[in-house]
Design an enzyme around this catalytic site. Structure first.
Site, PDB file in Angstrom:
ATOM      1  N   CYS A 114       0.881  -1.170   0.000  1.00 40.99           N
ATOM      2  CA  CYS A 114       0.000   0.000   0.000  1.00 40.99           C
ATOM      3  C   CYS A 114       0.917   1.218   0.000  1.00 40.99           C
ATOM      4  O   CYS A 114       2.132   1.087   0.053  1.00 40.99           O
ATOM      5  CB  CYS A 114      -0.935  -0.016   1.208  1.00 40.99           C
ATOM      6  SG  CYS A 114      -0.062   0.154   2.739  1.00 40.99           S
TER       7      CYS A 114
ATOM      8  N   ASP B 146       1.578   5.921  13.328  1.00 44.95           N
ATOM      9  CA  ASP B 146       0.277   6.408  12.842  1.00 44.95           C
ATOM     10  C   ASP B 146       0.027   7.869  13.208  1.00 44.95           C
ATOM     11  O   ASP B 146      -0.991   8.433  12.801  1.00 44.95           O
ATOM     12  CB  ASP B 146      -0.859   5.541  13.400  1.00 44.95           C
ATOM     13  CG  ASP B 146      -0.814   4.143  12.818  1.00 44.95           C
ATOM     14  OD1 ASP B 146      -1.499   3.257  13.353  1.00 44.95           O
ATOM     15  OD2 ASP B 146      -0.072   3.932  11.847  1.00 44.95           O
TER      16      ASP B 146
HETATM   17  C1  EPZ Z   1      -0.761  -2.256  12.342  1.00 51.20           C
HETATM   18  O1  EPZ Z   1      -0.428  -2.670  11.045  1.00 51.20           O
HETATM   19  C2  EPZ Z   1      -1.757  -1.119  12.179  1.00 51.20           C
HETATM   20  N1  EPZ Z   1      -2.931  -1.598  11.450  1.00 51.20           N
HETATM   21  C3  EPZ Z   1      -1.112   0.027  11.399  1.00 51.20           C
HETATM   22  O2  EPZ Z   1      -2.052   1.108  11.376  1.00 51.20           O
HETATM   23  C4  EPZ Z   1       0.132   0.484  12.156  1.00 51.20           C
HETATM   24  O3  EPZ Z   1       0.771   1.509  11.431  1.00 51.20           O
HETATM   25  C5  EPZ Z   1       1.083  -0.712  12.338  1.00 51.20           C
HETATM   26  O4  EPZ Z   1       0.404  -1.773  13.026  1.00 51.20           O
HETATM   27  C6  EPZ Z   1       2.319  -0.348  13.154  1.00 51.20           C
HETATM   28  O5  EPZ Z   1       1.930   0.117  14.417  1.00 51.20           O
HETATM   29  C7  EPZ Z   1      -3.859  -2.324  12.106  1.00 51.20           C
HETATM   30  O6  EPZ Z   1      -3.726  -2.614  13.281  1.00 51.20           O
HETATM   31  C8  EPZ Z   1      -5.075  -2.733  11.317  1.00 51.20           C
HETATM   32  P1  EPZ Z   1       3.118  -4.334  11.575  1.00 51.20           P
HETATM   33  P2  EPZ Z   1       0.415  -4.044  10.842  1.00 51.20           P
HETATM   34  O7  EPZ Z   1       2.957  -5.772  11.228  1.00 51.20           O
HETATM   35  O8  EPZ Z   1       0.168  -4.964  11.955  1.00 51.20           O
HETATM   36  C9  EPZ Z   1       6.961  -5.187   8.974  1.00 51.20           C
HETATM   37  C10 EPZ Z   1      -3.421   2.720  10.413  1.00 51.20           C
HETATM   38  O9  EPZ Z   1      -3.110   3.809   9.923  1.00 51.20           O
HETATM   39  N2  EPZ Z   1       6.446  -6.571   8.875  1.00 51.20           N
HETATM   40  O10 EPZ Z   1       3.205  -3.952  13.030  1.00 51.20           O
HETATM   41  O11 EPZ Z   1       0.169  -4.507   9.455  1.00 51.20           O
HETATM   42  C11 EPZ Z   1       6.067  -4.176   8.286  1.00 51.20           C
HETATM   43  O12 EPZ Z   1       6.381  -4.091   6.905  1.00 51.20           O
HETATM   44  C12 EPZ Z   1      -2.589   1.504  10.108  1.00 51.20           C
HETATM   45  O13 EPZ Z   1      -4.377   2.542  11.213  1.00 51.20           O
HETATM   46  C13 EPZ Z   1       7.252  -7.563   8.322  1.00 51.20           C
HETATM   47  O14 EPZ Z   1       8.383  -7.313   7.913  1.00 51.20           O
HETATM   48  O15 EPZ Z   1       1.904  -3.514  10.930  1.00 51.20           O
HETATM   49  C14 EPZ Z   1       6.410  -2.900   9.029  1.00 51.20           C
HETATM   50  O16 EPZ Z   1       7.593  -2.373   8.504  1.00 51.20           O
HETATM   51  C15 EPZ Z   1      -1.528   1.782   9.064  1.00 51.20           C
HETATM   52  N3  EPZ Z   1       6.764  -8.839   8.246  1.00 51.20           N
HETATM   53  C16 EPZ Z   1       6.672  -3.393  10.459  1.00 51.20           C
HETATM   54  O17 EPZ Z   1       6.955  -4.784  10.354  1.00 51.20           O
HETATM   55  C17 EPZ Z   1       5.518  -9.166   8.709  1.00 51.20           C
HETATM   56  O18 EPZ Z   1       5.143 -10.364   8.638  1.00 51.20           O
HETATM   57  C18 EPZ Z   1       5.486  -3.215  11.405  1.00 51.20           C
HETATM   58  O19 EPZ Z   1       4.361  -3.747  10.758  1.00 51.20           O
HETATM   59  C19 EPZ Z   1       4.722  -8.148   9.260  1.00 51.20           C
HETATM   60  C20 EPZ Z   1       5.205  -6.859   9.346  1.00 51.20           C
END
Ligand code: EPZ
Length: 419
Positions: free
Chosen positions: A115, A306
């Site tokens: 995204c 966020d």
């Molecule tokens: C959650 O997303 C939130 N969304 C996001 O909010 C928020 O920005 C994010 O956590 C970080 O706090 C929901 O809860 C629905 P992550 P999530 O897995 O869980 C990497 C909003 O605006 N990663 O914590 O998908 C990833 O690329 C949204 O409300 C991997 O490498 O985020 C990122 O760099 C946007 N491998 C970091 O970890 C994985 O398998 C944190 O991502 C998973 C993630």
């Protein structure tokens, strides 16, 4: 497509009620798949992302009813393949994998694309499922996870960019029905993870350590229905605190948990804003001469990614040089080019935005790109001279319940123009 017209210059005062948390409601709604019995969830915000999740639950065979902020779900019999046409609209749909794997020992979801805030891999989710004895297969853009049986296991879910929120949620929702003990090291500690754990415990799950980096789960045979109220949305709260900082004389937030926004209020106080907190309400007072800030996004309890875009808007007119370093989604700066169209002076160096505060911003037609960037453009519009026209406003409706109406009730002048 609707658009929002923000007429700059209004002063904000009065009080606003914060809605239930989107990022808590989404995994909690997915967790209702873990039982055949009825679950009742209160304070579910009325957002398009929530609407998509309810559609997914219904398409999986659950009975879903919504009456204003309360959602009732009964997943008596469930299918295990989430429909692409809905999943493609919301990558958080990936959090149905865990409950379906836990209950049915298999689940298929289309791979979440990237995204605008960056790549959104699920390798850590899959690593956690593997530690529980599951395998996965990726074909034709779908990921299928499956297991003959789920057994508790120990895993470390830290990726190169830190813990994973939905990854922790997903693995927790599979582990609650696995046989034996599961230990999740480097777990995410966000309040939304704790809220999910509390709902699972209300369903009969045995979970300790939610909110710390180590979560320990004792599997149980089955879970029963439960009733739960979702925590307040800490990012909506942070967004309204910034609105009060930018344009407020005095703005009070009701139904908020001050402990969930400490990293944000610490930075606002450091900039010179006065904030009063009581049990479930906070008041911020505007400040004529705020100070520049140096900040970095980090996993909870650090400064939330966020809230990064919203602070870019705030610091665009704060005299002096501020910097914001984004360590979680290093590309999450789509809002910068739009803020520069309004006169902001921001240079990007890698994952750091260097912001030289300017005297004035001017309203302009700008493009919303993602949920929080859209909020930043509304906040910038509040302090700009003239009118800011924000297109593709569906982005903002994904995560903010009636933000234009709530801001207008505080004294803003915002019009929503139906396209
Ligand atoms: C959650 O997303 C939130 N969304 C996001 O909010 C928020 O920005 C994010 O956590 C970080 O706090 C929901 O809860 C629905 P992550 P999530 O897995 O869980 C990497 C909003 O605006 N990663 O914590 O998908 C990833 O690329 C949204 O409300 C991997 O490498 O985020 C990122 O760099 C946007 N491998 C970091 O970890 C994985 O398998 C944190 O991502 C998973 C993630």
């Amino acid at each position: 497509m609707d658009k929002i017209l923000v007429h700059g210059g209004s002063k904000l005062s009065g009080s606003v009620t914060i809605s239930g948390s989107k990022n808590s409601a989404l995994p909690i709604l997915a967790a209702t798949l873990l039982t055949r019995e009825e679950c009742v969830i209160h304070r579910v915000p009325d957002l398009s992302d929530i609407h998509y999740m309810l559609q997914i639950l219904a398409s999986l065979g659950a009975e879903v009813e919504r009456a204003s902020g309360t959602v009732t779900v009964r997943a008596d019999a469930v299918k295990t393949v989430a429909p692409y046409e809905i999943v493609r609209k919301m990558r958080a749909s990936v959090c149905v994998l865990g409950p379906l794997l836990g209950r049915e020992k298999e689940a298929t979801v289309s791979l979440p694309g990237g995204c605008v805030i960056g790549d959104r891999p699920i390798d850590l989710h899959l690593k956690g499922f593997e530690a529980l004895g599951a395998q996965h297969r990726i074909d034709a853009g779908n990921v299928k996870v499956f297991a003959s049986e789920l057994r508790g296991g120990t895993m470390n879910l830290r990726g190169k960019l830190g813990p994973t929120v939905l990854g922790t949620d997903n693995v927790m929702m599979a582990a609650v029905l696995a046989e034996g003990t599961t230990v999740i090291e480097s777990a995410a500690a966000e309040p939304e993870v704790v809220d999910l754990a509390n709902f699972l415990i209300a369903m009969g799950a045995k979970i300790e350590g939610a909110g710390t980096r180590r979560i320990i789960i004792e599997g149980v045979k089955e879970l029963h229905g439960a009733e739960h109220s979702v925590i307040p949305d800490r990012i909506e709260a942070g967004t309204f605190l910034v609105a009060g900082a930018i344009a407020g004389t005095e703005v009070t937030l009701r139904r908020v948990n001050p402990e969930h926004v400490v990293a944000v209020t610490d930075k606002l106080v450091e900039a010179g804003y006065r904030i009063e907190s009581q049990r479930d309400r906070m008041t911020i007072h505007g400040n004529g001469d705020p100070k520049a800030l140096q900040l970095m996004t980090e996993p909870f309890p650090g400064f939330p990614t966020d809230m990064q875009a919203q602070f870019c808007a705030l610091l665009s007119r704060t005299s002096g040089n501020s910097t914001i370093t984004e360590t979680i989604f290093p590309q999450r700066f789509m809002h910068v080019s739009e803020l520069k169209r309004m006169g902001a002076n921001i240079q990007l160096e890698g994952a750091t935005a260097i912001i030289a505060g300017v005297e004035r911003l001017s309203g302009a037609p700008v493009m919303a790109s993602d949920l929080r960037a859209s909020a930043a453009l509304v906040l910038a519009g509040l302090q700009a001279e003239g009118v800011t026209e924000i297109n593709r406003v569906y982005h903002i409706d994904r995560g903010y319940e009636l933000i234009d109406e709530k801001l207008n009730a505080l004294g803003a002048h915002i019009e929503r123009v139906k396209a």
